[in-house]
Design an enzyme around this catalytic site. Structure first.
Site, PDB file in Angstrom:
ATOM      1  N   GLU A 243       0.868  -1.001   0.057  1.00 55.99           N
ATOM      2  CA  GLU A 243       0.143  -0.008   0.067  1.00 55.99           C
ATOM      3  C   GLU A 243       0.894   1.370  -0.054  1.00 55.99           C
ATOM      4  O   GLU A 243       1.322   1.413   1.074  1.00 55.99           O
ATOM      5  CB  GLU A 243      -0.838   0.153   1.147  1.00 55.99           C
ATOM      6  CG  GLU A 243      -1.659   1.046   1.368  1.00 55.99           C
ATOM      7  CD  GLU A 243      -2.777   1.387   2.769  1.00 55.99           C
ATOM      8  OE1 GLU A 243      -2.997   2.377   2.858  1.00 55.99           O
ATOM      9  OE2 GLU A 243      -3.100   0.266   3.007  1.00 55.99           O
ATOM     10  N   CYS A 277      -1.787   9.382   2.574  1.00 54.02           N
ATOM     11  CA  CYS A 277      -1.412   8.937   1.409  1.00 54.02           C
ATOM     12  C   CYS A 277      -2.637   9.134   0.278  1.00 54.02           C
ATOM     13  O   CYS A 277      -2.222   9.385  -0.760  1.00 54.02           O
ATOM     14  CB  CYS A 277      -1.238   7.391   1.419  1.00 54.02           C
ATOM     15  SG  CYS A 277      -2.564   6.629   2.196  1.00 54.02           S
TER      16      CYS A 277
END
Length: 492
Positions: A243, A277
């Site tokens: 991720e 993010c």
């Protein structure tokens, strides 16, 4: 003693490390990294603990995980303070992180049954059954921006599935990692099921290079994710879940309610001091008077954002970045874009030299060539203007990343077009890019991940499917395949 291996707290034998508050400079944590031998010891402990843990009934594993949730609730104030002081984020936001950790437990239990439970189909002569089995020993690499919640999103589903783990927190948030592991210890995890190794690059490389690992679960930067992918190349037997970050676009098409659009943009770009993010990095604003008015209002309101200490009262919207070096990196990225020809709309500013407190920056880059396609992990928003919606989608997709994308518009048809054409794992409509639901998958395409989304889908990479055809007894079929003769011959 800052390592937890095979149920014992021990002293690291590697490099000495200390963690300070990124705003005050106060020393929060000191300890030694795990060296390669201790990392190997942690893996051996996890391997030895795996057979018994995997054979435990699911209800037994669930009970320990639920006890951890109870402990999180009981120690919420303590863990909130640890996260706030270590990361520099305001207490209100650290508290929401702990709440997310608590909520993750029930969600992960539901996801386990929905995604990786047992399914049985009756057949005429038996049954077809789908079961799932744990991989074995998994490494978990945690990030610093959500040092409790994001590793928790790997650890909880992995333990529920029956895996055993070695957890390496970010070297920038060792205190949070240690605090969380102490709660797992109190929850009653058997020795070796979960192990903690502290350290930086050397410790991480020692962990990721272990032959006896069955997989690695990672949340962090694209550069580190690519490095891990290269390191594990040629090892298809190991599960790798990456991720990574994003260079995320937010399209402002229709701003009839300017203040609402500005609020959504602030939440998308600057919450957590831009250290999510999914934060908007690229703001795509339609040309014209409405877009001009929106940008003017955005600069006005963003210019009033004053980052504060984690313990300020009243609390600030944003706190410090993870380190003074991180703040300096954002300043350098802004100056680089100015040098390329960008027009600064709001200059970022260090509140106090030597600290991580940094005000937001906004710079317009319309028509500027060679802008780096990178994730600047902080409160810097790049602006492009566009003439028509097709151009906005083209600009949005002009990145190697593909994590999140958003649209502000009253036109449902435009959102439907974006859903068809956007290359992003998260596509939101009139919602902040930073809004995500644990009941949905979380992940991206391109340089944002390797098609192993987390959250609701984390259960998928924590177990592998086993298919079975079953019958309680063996009988000869009434109809045989051509060419088979089971008639009994008379003895001569």
């Amino acid at each position: 003693m800052t390592l937890w291996i095979n149920g014992d707290w021990i002293t690291g034998q590697g490099e000495r490390r200390r963690k300070t508050n990124p705003v005050s400079g106060e020393i929060l944590w000191q300890g030694n990294d795990a060296n390669a031998a201790q990392v190997a010891e942690a893996c051996q402990a996890a391997r030895a603990a795996f057979p018994r843990w995997a054979r435990q009934p699911f209800a037994a594993r669930q009970a320990i995980v639920e006890k951890f949730a109870v402990l999180l609730e009981a120690h919420k104030a303590e863990l909130t303070e640890v996260i706030a002081r270590e990361t520099g984020k305001p207490r209100w936001e650290a508290a929401t992180e702990v709440t997310a950790m608590i909520n993750k437990i029930a969600i992960s239990i539901k996801a386990y049954h929905a995604r990786t439970g047992e399914q049985k189909s009756e057949l005429v002569d038996g049954a077809a059954t789908l079961r799932h089995r744990p991989h074995g020993v998994l490494a978990v690499f945690g990030p610093y921006n959500f040092p409790g919640h994001l590793p928790n999103g790997h650890i909880v589903p992995a333990l529920l599935a029956g895996n055993t783990l070695i957890f390496k927190p970010s070297e920038l948030t060792p205190w949070t990692g240690e605090t969380v592991i102490k709660l797992w210890e109190r929850a009653g995890l058997p020795a070796g099921v979960l192990n903690l190794v502290q350290g930086g690059r050397e410790t991480g490389q020692a962990l990721s290079s272990l032959d006896d690992l069955d997989g690695l679960l990672f949340t962090g930067s694209a550069s580190t994710g690519y490095q891990l992918h290269r390191q594990l190349s040629g090892q298809p037997e190991k599960i790798l879940a990456l991720e990574m970050g994003g260079n995320n676009p937010l399209i402002i098409e229709d701003v009839a309610n300017i203040d609402a659009a500005v609020h959504l943009t602030l939440q998308s770009a600057f919450i957590t001091a831009g250290q999510r993010c999914t934060c908007a990095r690229r703001l795509l604003v339609k040309q014209g008077a409405q877009g001009d008015a929106f940008l003017a209002r955005l600069v006005d309101v963003a210019g009033r954002l004053q980052p504060g200490r984690w313990d300020d009262d009243p609390q600030s919207f944003i706190g410090g970045l993870i380190s003074a070096q991180a703040a300096q990196h954002v300043m350098e990225a802004w100056r680089q874009r100015e040098a390329l020809g960008g027009r600064t709309l709001l200059a970022p500013r260090k509140v106090k030299e030597g600290t991580s407190l940094l005000t937001p920056g906004i710079i317009e880059l319309t028509g500027v060539a060679d802008v780096p396609d990178e994730e600047v992990f902080g409160p810097l928003l790049n602006v492009w203007r566009y003439a028509h919606f097709d151009e906005a989608i083209r600009l949005a997709n002009n990145t190697r990343f593909g994590l999140s994308c958003g649209l502000v518009s009253t036109d449902r048809a435009q959102f439907e077009q974006l859903l068809l054409e956007a290359r992003a794992g998260i596509v939101n409509w009139n919602k902040p890019l930073t809004g995500a639901a644990s009941t949905a998958p979380f992940g991206g395409v391109g340089a944002s991940g390797n098609h192993r989304p987390s959250a609701w889908y984390a259960a998928d990479y924590c177990a592998w499917p086993m298919a079975s055809l079953e019958s309680p007894e063996l009988t000869l079929p009434a109809t045989l395949s051509p060419g088979l003769d089971f008639s009994r011959r008379e003895a001569v």
